[in-house]
Write an enzyme that holds these catalytic residues in place. Structure first.
Site, PDB file in Angstrom:
ATOM      1  N   ARG A 124      -1.876  21.651 100.724  1.00 10.05           N
ATOM      2  CA  ARG A 124      -1.836  22.888 100.017  1.00 10.05           C
ATOM      3  C   ARG A 124      -1.090  24.214 100.654  1.00 10.05           C
ATOM      4  O   ARG A 124      -1.406  25.155 100.072  1.00 10.05           O
ATOM      5  CB  ARG A 124      -3.287  23.424  99.327  1.00 10.05           C
ATOM      6  N   LYS A 146      13.641  28.995  99.145  1.00  6.71           N
ATOM      7  CA  LYS A 146      13.802  27.814  98.177  1.00  6.71           C
ATOM      8  C   LYS A 146      13.659  26.390  99.058  1.00  6.71           C
ATOM      9  O   LYS A 146      14.537  26.328  99.931  1.00  6.71           O
ATOM     10  CB  LYS A 146      15.207  27.954  97.652  1.00  6.71           C
ATOM     11  N   GLU A 188      29.934  29.508 102.358  1.00  9.94           N
ATOM     12  CA  GLU A 188      28.749  30.416 101.958  1.00  9.94           C
ATOM     13  C   GLU A 188      29.032  31.711 102.556  1.00  9.94           C
ATOM     14  O   GLU A 188      28.722  32.785 102.006  1.00  9.94           O
ATOM     15  CB  GLU A 188      27.613  30.056 102.278  1.00  9.94           C
ATOM     16  N   LYS A 230      21.664  38.232 101.927  1.00  8.69           N
ATOM     17  CA  LYS A 230      20.831  37.581 101.356  1.00  8.69           C
ATOM     18  C   LYS A 230      19.137  37.987 101.337  1.00  8.69           C
ATOM     19  O   LYS A 230      18.386  38.011 100.553  1.00  8.69           O
ATOM     20  CB  LYS A 230      20.748  36.318 102.243  1.00  8.69           C
ATOM     21  N   ARG A 244      19.059  37.636  91.819  1.00  3.99           N
ATOM     22  CA  ARG A 244      19.353  36.709  92.775  1.00  3.99           C
ATOM     23  C   ARG A 244      20.201  35.778  92.338  1.00  3.99           C
ATOM     24  O   ARG A 244      20.658  34.939  93.217  1.00  3.99           O
ATOM     25  CB  ARG A 244      18.055  36.178  93.307  1.00  3.99           C
ATOM     26  N   ASN A 248      24.503  32.491  93.377  1.00  2.91           N
ATOM     27  CA  ASN A 248      24.848  31.233  92.671  1.00  2.91           C
ATOM     28  C   ASN A 248      26.410  31.087  92.235  1.00  2.91           C
ATOM     29  O   ASN A 248      26.887  30.214  91.869  1.00  2.91           O
ATOM     30  CB  ASN A 248      24.094  30.970  91.253  1.00  2.91           C
ATOM     31  N   HIS A 251      28.294  28.169  92.343  1.00  2.00           N
ATOM     32  CA  HIS A 251      27.439  27.008  92.719  1.00  2.00           C
ATOM     33  C   HIS A 251      27.331  26.251  91.162  1.00  2.00           C
ATOM     34  O   HIS A 251      26.653  25.286  91.402  1.00  2.00           O
ATOM     35  CB  HIS A 251      26.044  27.641  93.311  1.00  2.00           C
ATOM     36  N   HIS A 255      27.480  22.726  92.184  1.00  2.00           N
ATOM     37  CA  HIS A 255      26.525  21.642  92.118  1.00  2.00           C
ATOM     38  C   HIS A 255      27.074  20.452  91.396  1.00  2.00           C
ATOM     39  O   HIS A 255      26.630  19.441  91.435  1.00  2.00           O
ATOM     40  CB  HIS A 255      25.323  22.262  91.363  1.00  2.00           C
ATOM     41  N   HIS A 267      28.317  20.122 100.416  1.00  2.00           N
ATOM     42  CA  HIS A 267      27.794  21.346  99.462  1.00  2.00           C
ATOM     43  C   HIS A 267      28.950  22.489  99.696  1.00  2.00           C
ATOM     44  O   HIS A 267      29.290  22.856  98.655  1.00  2.00           O
ATOM     45  CB  HIS A 267      26.420  21.717 100.039  1.00  2.00           C
TER      46      HIS A 267
END
Lengths: 387, 387
Positions: A124, A146, A188, A230, A244, A248, A251, A255, A267
């Site tokens: 957990r 993430k 990026e 970031k 946030r 993206n 992206h 994606h 990517h």
């Protein structure tokens, strides 16, 4: 009806630090010894890094008296699966490691996403630290909490928010990074400039050769700038409820391209094309000047990144995948779009800007008409883009 | 070395309510419509409940205008595996459900643990509600946010803390609960009495027949008492760093028995034996009076629960499994132990009390000497225990 309230209000502090430097190995072990994140450490890396980076780091841990084991899995985005996640869990469990364990993610974005996810759900939740070895990891993937794996139906469909306890960025890892991975990471970096830092963008624009030569001081400063952006964005919106979303940029289309390529497109390469496409969309929508969109496309190309959509990708198919990725919002796809270099569009407080599919399809169609750059060499001139 | 801090301090409110009543269906749908937890709901249940409980609930959702689908998986603890978790995820994804989805866990502890875990990691976390249909779910499993699956190496080795957005306890589900499941749930009720509520313990002791008849008013009051205890303990210690450990009374030995039985022993049955064993250990350690330990064993037996360790279980093997479960702590196993009925031992602020294996082994040995109760009938007299 009886009501029993369960009161669960608490102050949560998940703050951590990114350390950026060269030859960080000794400092990492001293830091971990002092902080006692775990009684023992399991270093997880990929097959490419196991001998070259993993074993030296394990030796450094052991020299400092830390209990440390090392496991690895096959390198590549195709490892972001349930099967590999389960294998990492089994590997950690086979070492008889319990909840007193901290994990160490040593590698690129795939390693970070997988190990962070395993850390999120092992017993957990156990602590983990990130030691990114790729540029994309240093400026993006390792920061922000993430984690997750891909599913045949979409990227990162299964995952968790689980912040690392520290990120150690050792710029020396860049020296031996394969050219294609280094270049992919620059996508990026360009993104950071576009969304929040005009000076970063212009510094790269002014001296792209210093970046392409991987000059350590230049790279340290670039990485620091990206980490600060970031850090700020993630701190403002840790769960990606609004601001946030600016991360993206590039992206949404990126994606979709990555998915359609079966993850054969890197990517960063997909994001590069995605940024060009989304900047053009912002231009068509009247949010961004055509000259700014041109500059973005030119810098992307100058750094050796692709800017055109390969002919095999149908605009309608790309948008269909993008709709599926964003299925939470009905109707139009929302994009993160620049208004100028260094600032993102925000309409009535909302950073996700919905665009008509017809506009997006036209841009994608135009970008597919560009002569494909084929096997990309660094230093290819920017292809002329139809506008 | 450059340091970039990521500041992630925030106030977190994961509070929710437990609603306890009869015929709750309409109220649940009204509540969900008002709160808009999701744009759509996926009800997840098990094969035993699919037609009897799942379909009527889905119909109730749809009558109220909620978008609702229903999926199910094979009933039983043996479903708490990666394979079944993956199948639930695939089922949710196949419905084209995205991050706007809320899950509904309809069933016992296994359903709640699995669905809560899927909710914790689907799209990095979506909301879910618990609708427990078993007594153990109503008084324990559905509350507290612990979710997860088993691994061949141990129970709940993979999981997450993910609190439900609401728990709806419909006492009517108890009417049709198979006797063995109802009885197993009573173990957690007795536990609540021992750890925190002498009056609850004495109320059951005074009129066990009302409990065994499943009188709805009696059961509502019992469930409310248990929920209030669990709510208090979980609120005080949401991540089980200390006080929440008292909920593990009976579970250290219980989990080991469950594991050794290959999960053929029901959780509540294993906990029943575990409580008798751990109460005896507390007696030997001088923490609990022998008469109090006798009362615990007598009530457990009166409710039709087992109190003896089946002869096939070797004390050394039980302790070995318990050591493995608790491997985070080196050396002695720490137990949650009562000091009297209604209060738990706390030594220097710590609720985990380490005991010597020799003492534990002697108690386990003695409990294995007791005439095994064989196929348990309700109302068997308490077996005389060697002390």
């Amino acid at each position: 009806v009886i009501r029993v309230p369960i009161r669960l209000r608490r102050a949560l502090d998940e703050s951590y630090e990114i350390l950026i430097g060269r030859g960080l190995g000794p400092r990492i072990t001293v830091d971990l010894r002092r902080r006692r994140l775990g009684r023992r450490y399991v270093l997880v890396t990929d097959s490419h890094l196991h001998a070259r980076c993993g074993e030296p780091l394990r030796a450094a841990f052991r020299r400092r008296g830390l209990v440390a084991d090392l496991i690895s899995f096959p390198a590549g985005e195709s490892s972001k699966t349930r099967r590999v996640r389960d294998a990492i869990e089994d590997g950690v469990i086979a070492l008889d490691a319990g909840r007193d364990t901290a994990l160490v993610a040593l590698g690129g974005g795939v390693v970070g996403d997988l190990v962070g996810f395993v850390a999120a759900t092992f017993n957990r939740g156990v602590p983990y630290v990130q030691i990114p070895t790729t540029l994309i990891g240093m400026v993006d993937a390792a920061i922000g909490g993430k984690t997750g794996i891909n599913h045949p139906a979409g990227k990162n469909l299964i995952g968790a928010f689980h912040h690392p306890s520290a990120v150690y960025v050792d710029v020396d890892y860049l020296k031996t990074l394969p050219p294609r991975q280094f270049t992919a990471g620059l996508a990026e970096v360009v993104k950071c400039g576009v969304i929040a830092d005009r000076r970063l963008f212009e510094a790269i624009e002014g001296h792209p050769e210093r970046v392409l030569e991987r000059d350590p001081d230049t790279m340290s400063r670039i990485i620091e700038a990206c980490c600060r952006i970031k850090a700020r964005v993630v701190a403002e919106d840790p769960r990606e409820s609004n601001r946030r979303k600016i991360l993206n940029f590039g992206h949404t289309i990126g994606h979709a391209l990555e998915t359609l390529s079966g993850y054969r497109m890197a990517h960063g390469e997909a994001v590069a094309i995605g940024m060009v496409a989304e900047a053009r969309m912002a231009g068509r929508e009247g949010l961004l000047s055509v000259s700014a969109a041109d500059r973005i496309a030119a810098l992307v190309a100058r750094l050796g990144l692709p800017t055109a959509i390969p002919p095999a990708f149908d605009p309608a198919a790309i948008l269909e995948v993008a709709h599926r990725d964003k299925k939470a919002r009905q109707g139009r796809i929302a994009y993160a779009l620049p208004v100028r270099i260094g600032a993102m569009a925000n309409i009535a407080g909302e950073y996700g800007i919905p665009l008509a599919d017809s506009l997006a399809a036209q841009v994608l169609h135009d970008l597919a008409q560009v002569r494909p750059s084929g096997r990309r060499r660094p230093f290819t001139p920017a292809p002329r883009l139809a506008t």
